[in-house]
Design an enzyme around this catalytic site. Structure first.
Site, short mmCIF file in Angstrom:
data_model
loop_
_atom_site.label_atom_id
_atom_site.label_comp_id
_atom_site.label_asym_id
_atom_site.label_seq_id
_atom_site.Cartn_x
_atom_site.Cartn_y
_atom_site.Cartn_z
N ASN A 126 0.84 -1.20 0.00
CA ASN A 126 0.00 0.00 0.00
C ASN A 126 0.88 1.25 0.00
OD1 ASN A 126 -1.85 2.02 0.34
ND2 ASN A 126 -2.51 1.39 2.39
N CYS A 129 -2.09 5.20 0.72
CA CYS A 129 -3.05 5.61 1.74
C CYS A 129 -3.03 7.12 1.89
CB CYS A 129 -2.75 4.95 3.08
SG CYS A 129 -3.95 5.48 4.33
C1 LIG Z 1 -12.31 1.81 6.13
C2 LIG Z 1 -11.33 1.58 5.03
C3 LIG Z 1 -10.05 1.11 5.33
C4 LIG Z 1 -9.10 0.90 4.31
N1 LIG Z 1 -7.87 0.41 4.64
C5 LIG Z 1 -6.98 0.11 3.63
C6 LIG Z 1 -5.72 -0.50 3.94
O1 LIG Z 1 -5.40 -0.83 5.09
N2 LIG Z 1 -4.85 -0.72 2.90
C7 LIG Z 1 -5.18 -0.40 1.60
O2 LIG Z 1 -4.37 -0.63 0.69
N3 LIG Z 1 -6.38 0.16 1.30
C8 LIG Z 1 -7.27 0.42 2.27
N4 LIG Z 1 -8.51 0.94 1.95
C9 LIG Z 1 -8.84 1.22 0.53
C10 LIG Z 1 -9.67 0.09 -0.10
O3 LIG Z 1 -8.94 -1.11 -0.09
C11 LIG Z 1 -10.08 0.43 -1.56
O4 LIG Z 1 -8.92 0.62 -2.33
C12 LIG Z 1 -10.95 1.68 -1.67
O5 LIG Z 1 -11.82 1.81 -0.56
C13 LIG Z 1 -11.79 1.71 -2.95
O6 LIG Z 1 -12.67 0.61 -3.03
P1 LIG Z 1 -14.22 0.71 -2.54
O7 LIG Z 1 -14.79 1.96 -3.14
O8 LIG Z 1 -14.87 -0.54 -3.04
O9 LIG Z 1 -14.20 0.77 -1.05
C14 LIG Z 1 -9.46 1.17 2.95
C15 LIG Z 1 -10.76 1.61 2.66
C16 LIG Z 1 -11.69 1.81 3.67
C17 LIG Z 1 -13.08 2.28 3.29
#
Ligand SMILES: Cc1cc2nc3c(=O)[nH]c(=O)nc-3n(C[C@H](O)[C@H](O)[C@H](O)COP(=O)(O)O)c2cc1C
Length: 300
Positions: A126, A129
């Site tokens: 990652n 972030c």
């Molecule tokens: C609450 C939350 C925590 C997340 N934590 C991480 C993480 O620890 N590592 C990471 O690479 N992405 C993290 N993400 C990003 C998601 O993996 C994803 O890339 C992003 O939310 C877009 O997808 P979505 O619209 O389906 O949620 C997080 C997203 C959310 C909503």
């Protein structure tokens, strides 16, 4: 009908996994979701030592989505290996560990600890972030730094390496190329989009961190565009995500060029979202006479 896909030599029974950070390590969901049915479980980001994350409030709803500024709270690699990997090993699915760090050395420390864990199929790094200043987004928005992290991680990784890209850049194609040139085995995108929400009656930011990452259906069209651009810029496999809620959404990402897809925020709305997505893909294939899911990848 064939729904199996292969990414960097790793076989997935179907192209559906969770997006990191929206499914923990599957423990809390496992009474509602049969983890054996998933193509993979992608874990929440794990660092070399425990991280507390950001102060609260750190999540808020938005139109067709949510914003979060969790700040990569995690128990650290020691607890993760003993508790989360032990739990996940029992299931017949791929384990993809999402790795975070404040510096290249911290990423490498986690990758080295995981190198002897044969149950781990792939690593997802990652570098995108938006909620941590050092590490996270800083690496994911500068092609030179992205290349450096990728090269160092690749030197120490025993498993194939997926670099997770940020949408908070001018050219995602340039970032995808930088990752590929530095040796990434695959890329995944998109992480969340940097956003802000203000409580006009308190005259205050809603999130303690001021900004947060926007996810959910609201970002899907942006994500589809970026997956299309990235997958046309590189020849390594692409895992697509951003607002997926159904099999039809997953098919859209695959047509844009994704070899596999991840369901994120929608798991909070509907814990069975990934099973619905798997079944929705099969339904679409039956309805349109597609024999092999791989035939639709990048077909537009
Ligand atoms: C609450 C939350 C925590 C997340 N934590 C991480 C993480 O620890 N590592 C990471 O690479 N992405 C993290 N993400 C990003 C998601 O993996 C994803 O890339 C992003 O939310 C877009 O997808 P979505 O619209 O389906 O949620 C997080 C997203 C959310 C909503």
């Amino acid at each position: 009908m064939n729904t199996a896909v292969e990414i960097c030599g790793v076989k997935f029974k179907n192209p559906v996994m969770d997006a990191s950070g929206t499914f923990g390590s599957g423990m809390e969901y496992s009474s509602m979701v049969d983890l054996n049915r998933l193509g993979a479980v992608v874990t929440k980001g794990v660092a070399s030592v425990p991280w507390e994350g950001n102060p609260t409030p750190r999540v808020t709803e938005t139109p067709s989505g949510m914003m979060n500024a969790i700040g990569l709270q995690n128990p650290g690699i020691d607890v993760f290996i003993k508790r989360d990997l032990e739990f996940l090993k029992k299931y017949d699915t791929n384990i993809i560990v999402n790795v975070c760090g404040h510096s290249i050395d911290e990423y490498v420390a986690v990758v080295e600890r995981l190198s002897d864990e044969s149950c781990v199929s792939m690593l997802e790094i990652n570098v995108s972030c938006p909620n941590v200043r050092f590490g996270g987004i800083a690496f994911g928005t500068d092609p030179k730094l992205l290349g450096e992290v990728t090269r160092e991680v690749k030197k120490h990784a025993k498993q194939p390496v997926i670099m997770k890209l940020s949408p908070n850049v001018t050219s995602v194609a340039e970032m995808a190329k930088a990752a590929e040139e530095a040796g990434a085995d695959a890329i995944s995108l998109i992480n969340t989009i940097t956003a802000m929400k203000i409580d006009i009656y308190r005259k205050q930011f809603v999130l303690a961190n001021r900004t947060g990452g926007l996810s959910g259906p609201a970002i899907r069209p942006v994500a589809v565009r970026m997956v299309y651009e990235a997958s046309h810029a590189v020849s390594i496999p692409v895992i697509g995500m951003g607002g997926i809620t159904s099999g039809e959404d997953a098919v859209e990402f695959m047509m844009a060029g994704a070899r596999a897809v991840a369901v994120g925020m929608y798991n909070f709305h509907k814990p069975t979202a990934m099973i619905d997505t798997i079944e929705g893909i099969e339904k679409y294939m039956k309805k349109t006479g597609i024999e092999d899911i791989n035939d639709i990848v990048g077909c537009v």
